[in-house]
Scaffold this active site. Structure first.
Site, PDB file in Angstrom:
ATOM      1  N   GLU A 100       0.832  -1.214   0.000  1.00  0.00           N
ATOM      2  CA  GLU A 100       0.000   0.000   0.000  1.00  0.00           C
ATOM      3  C   GLU A 100       0.863   1.260   0.000  1.00  0.00           C
ATOM      4  O   GLU A 100       1.954   1.268   0.559  1.00  0.00           O
ATOM      5  CB  GLU A 100      -0.894   0.020   1.255  1.00  0.00           C
ATOM      6  CG  GLU A 100      -2.354  -0.257   0.969  1.00  0.00           C
ATOM      7  CD  GLU A 100      -3.078   0.889   0.243  1.00  0.00           C
ATOM      8  OE1 GLU A 100      -2.485   1.562  -0.629  1.00  0.00           O
ATOM      9  OE2 GLU A 100      -4.254   1.097   0.550  1.00  0.00           O
ATOM     10  N   ASP A 101       0.339   2.297  -0.589  1.00  0.00           N
ATOM     11  CA  ASP A 101       1.063   3.565  -0.619  1.00  0.00           C
ATOM     12  C   ASP A 101       1.042   4.257   0.744  1.00  0.00           C
ATOM     13  O   ASP A 101       2.069   4.689   1.245  1.00  0.00           O
ATOM     14  CB  ASP A 101       0.505   4.501  -1.711  1.00  0.00           C
ATOM     15  CG  ASP A 101      -1.025   4.634  -1.665  1.00  0.00           C
ATOM     16  OD1 ASP A 101      -1.661   4.005  -0.798  1.00  0.00           O
ATOM     17  OD2 ASP A 101      -1.572   5.372  -2.493  1.00  0.00           O
ATOM     18  N   ASP A 104      -3.960   5.970   6.322  1.00  0.00           N
ATOM     19  CA  ASP A 104      -4.427   7.212   6.928  1.00  0.00           C
ATOM     20  C   ASP A 104      -5.307   6.808   8.126  1.00  0.00           C
ATOM     21  O   ASP A 104      -4.799   6.489   9.197  1.00  0.00           O
ATOM     22  CB  ASP A 104      -5.177   7.986   5.839  1.00  0.00           C
ATOM     23  CG  ASP A 104      -5.572   9.387   6.248  1.00  0.00           C
ATOM     24  OD1 ASP A 104      -4.968   9.921   7.184  1.00  0.00           O
ATOM     25  OD2 ASP A 104      -6.489   9.957   5.631  1.00  0.00           O
ATOM     26  N   PHE A 153      -1.205  16.655   3.700  1.00  0.00           N
ATOM     27  CA  PHE A 153      -1.541  16.020   2.433  1.00  0.00           C
ATOM     28  C   PHE A 153      -0.278  15.902   1.585  1.00  0.00           C
ATOM     29  O   PHE A 153       0.378  16.889   1.280  1.00  0.00           O
ATOM     30  CB  PHE A 153      -2.618  16.809   1.676  1.00  0.00           C
ATOM     31  CG  PHE A 153      -3.171  16.034   0.521  1.00  0.00           C
ATOM     32  CD1 PHE A 153      -4.274  15.215   0.685  1.00  0.00           C
ATOM     33  CD2 PHE A 153      -2.555  16.089  -0.726  1.00  0.00           C
ATOM     34  CE1 PHE A 153      -4.766  14.465  -0.384  1.00  0.00           C
ATOM     35  CE2 PHE A 153      -3.038  15.350  -1.792  1.00  0.00           C
ATOM     36  CZ  PHE A 153      -4.150  14.530  -1.624  1.00  0.00           C
ATOM     37  N   ARG A 166       1.369  11.891  -9.841  1.00  0.00           N
ATOM     38  CA  ARG A 166       1.795  10.569  -9.356  1.00  0.00           C
ATOM     39  C   ARG A 166       3.218  10.262  -9.820  1.00  0.00           C
ATOM     40  O   ARG A 166       3.885   9.408  -9.259  1.00  0.00           O
ATOM     41  CB  ARG A 166       0.865   9.477  -9.907  1.00  0.00           C
ATOM     42  CG  ARG A 166      -0.580   9.560  -9.411  1.00  0.00           C
ATOM     43  CD  ARG A 166      -1.330   8.321  -9.871  1.00  0.00           C
ATOM     44  NE  ARG A 166      -2.773   8.427  -9.735  1.00  0.00           N
ATOM     45  CZ  ARG A 166      -3.462   8.129  -8.623  1.00  0.00           C
ATOM     46  NH1 ARG A 166      -2.826   7.720  -7.555  1.00  0.00           N
ATOM     47  NH2 ARG A 166      -4.769   8.244  -8.588  1.00  0.00           N
TER      48      ARG A 166
HETATM   49  P1  IMP Z   1      -7.706   5.345   4.840  1.00  0.00           P
HETATM   50  O1  IMP Z   1      -8.849   4.404   4.622  1.00  0.00           O
HETATM   51  O2  IMP Z   1      -8.138   6.588   5.551  1.00  0.00           O
HETATM   52  O3  IMP Z   1      -6.522   4.718   5.515  1.00  0.00           O
HETATM   53  O4  IMP Z   1      -7.347   5.850   3.388  1.00  0.00           O
HETATM   54  C1  IMP Z   1      -6.152   5.643   2.783  1.00  0.00           C
HETATM   55  C2  IMP Z   1      -6.222   6.161   1.360  1.00  0.00           C
HETATM   56  O5  IMP Z   1      -6.472   7.573   1.354  1.00  0.00           O
HETATM   57  C3  IMP Z   1      -4.904   5.971   0.662  1.00  0.00           C
HETATM   58  O6  IMP Z   1      -4.840   4.731   0.014  1.00  0.00           O
HETATM   59  C4  IMP Z   1      -4.879   7.140  -0.292  1.00  0.00           C
HETATM   60  O7  IMP Z   1      -5.512   6.793  -1.505  1.00  0.00           O
HETATM   61  C5  IMP Z   1      -5.682   8.222   0.385  1.00  0.00           C
HETATM   62  N1  IMP Z   1      -4.814   9.222   1.056  1.00  0.00           N
HETATM   63  C6  IMP Z   1      -4.698   9.417   2.388  1.00  0.00           C
HETATM   64  N2  IMP Z   1      -3.840  10.397   2.672  1.00  0.00           N
HETATM   65  C7  IMP Z   1      -3.394  10.871   1.483  1.00  0.00           C
HETATM   66  C8  IMP Z   1      -2.456  11.911   1.115  1.00  0.00           C
HETATM   67  O8  IMP Z   1      -1.861  12.623   1.945  1.00  0.00           O
HETATM   68  N3  IMP Z   1      -2.238  12.079  -0.222  1.00  0.00           N
HETATM   69  C9  IMP Z   1      -2.879  11.327  -1.167  1.00  0.00           C
HETATM   70  N4  IMP Z   1      -3.749  10.353  -0.872  1.00  0.00           N
HETATM   71  C10 IMP Z   1      -4.009  10.121   0.444  1.00  0.00           C
HETATM   72 MG    MG Z   2      -4.543   4.123  -2.136  1.00  0.00          MG
END
Ligand code: IMP
Ligand code: MG
Length: 182
Positions: A100-101, A104, A153, A166
């Site tokens: 995973e990238d 959050d 962000f 990207r």
């Molecule tokens: P989560 O379900 O809140 O953990 O969401 C994670 C997803 O939110 C990641 O896979 C990203 O696609 C997106 N995301 C969260 N923070 C960022 C950020 O700072 N930049 C870009 N995408 C983000």
């Molecule tokens: Mg993602």
């Protein structure tokens, strides 16, 4: 490649990013030595990380991709994930590592873990390049983390700002005026 006014700072420069990915690859190679391994990347943000990480993994492995979309408001992860593209192959009895990238709130990965666990892999772990730990709402067991980052962000190296940038080879913080206008 990007108008500099979009960027507040470069958070993780290319050389630091690549050195850490090499370390993660070496660690994964040690941990899975002699075992079957399957990497699953979640589209689209993980594409660059997957491509670089797998070049540092020395154990034979296969790869597959999933695409998901989150229900709910555009900037809030609802945690209910819709599968837009499912895996091509079965994960039953395989050692699966989700690539995973960024984590959050943890809601997306929490939901994904539940879906994949039901398919009875032999093992199921997570490797996340970035971890915004202070934002966590759901506890997710992450075995490998590249960098813990502050609640800002970020974009670049797979991560987008409205689907662009990207391709940047580093992780940058988006200028505040774009996400927290004064
Ligand atoms: P989560 O379900 O809140 O953990 O969401 C994670 C997803 O939110 C990641 O896979 C990203 O696609 C997106 N995301 C969260 N923070 C960022 C950020 O700072 N930049 C870009 N995408 C983000
Ligand atoms: Mg993602």
């Amino acid at each position: 490649m990007i108008d500099p006014s979009y960027i507040e700072e470069i958070l993780i420069p290319t050389d630091v990013l690549q050195a850490r990915i090499a370390e993660l690859g070496a660690q994964i190679s040690r941990d899975y030595e002699g075992q079957d391994l399957m990497l699953i990347a979640v589209l689209k943000g993980s594409v660059l990380f997957m491509a670089d990480l797998m070049r540092h993994i020395t154990v034979p492995h296969s790869i597959d991709f999933m695409a998901t979309s989150s229900y709910g408001a555009a900037f809030e992860s609802s945690g209910v994930v819709r599968i837009l593209k499912d895996l091509d192959t079965s994960i039953e009895d395989r050692n699966v590592l989700i690539v995973e990238d960024i984590i959050d709130t943890g809601r997306t990965l929490n939901y994904l873990l539940r879906i994949l666990r039901a398919r009875q892999p032999r093992s199921l772990e997570i490797c996340a390049l970035l971890d915004k730990r202070s934002r966590r709402e759901v506890d997710v067991p992450v075995k490998y983390v590249g960098f813990e980052i502050p609640d800002k962000f970020v974009l670049g190296y797979g991560l987008d700002f409205v689907e662009k940038y990207r391709n940047l080879p580093y992780i940058a913080v988006l200028a505040r005026k774009f996400y927290a206008p004064e």
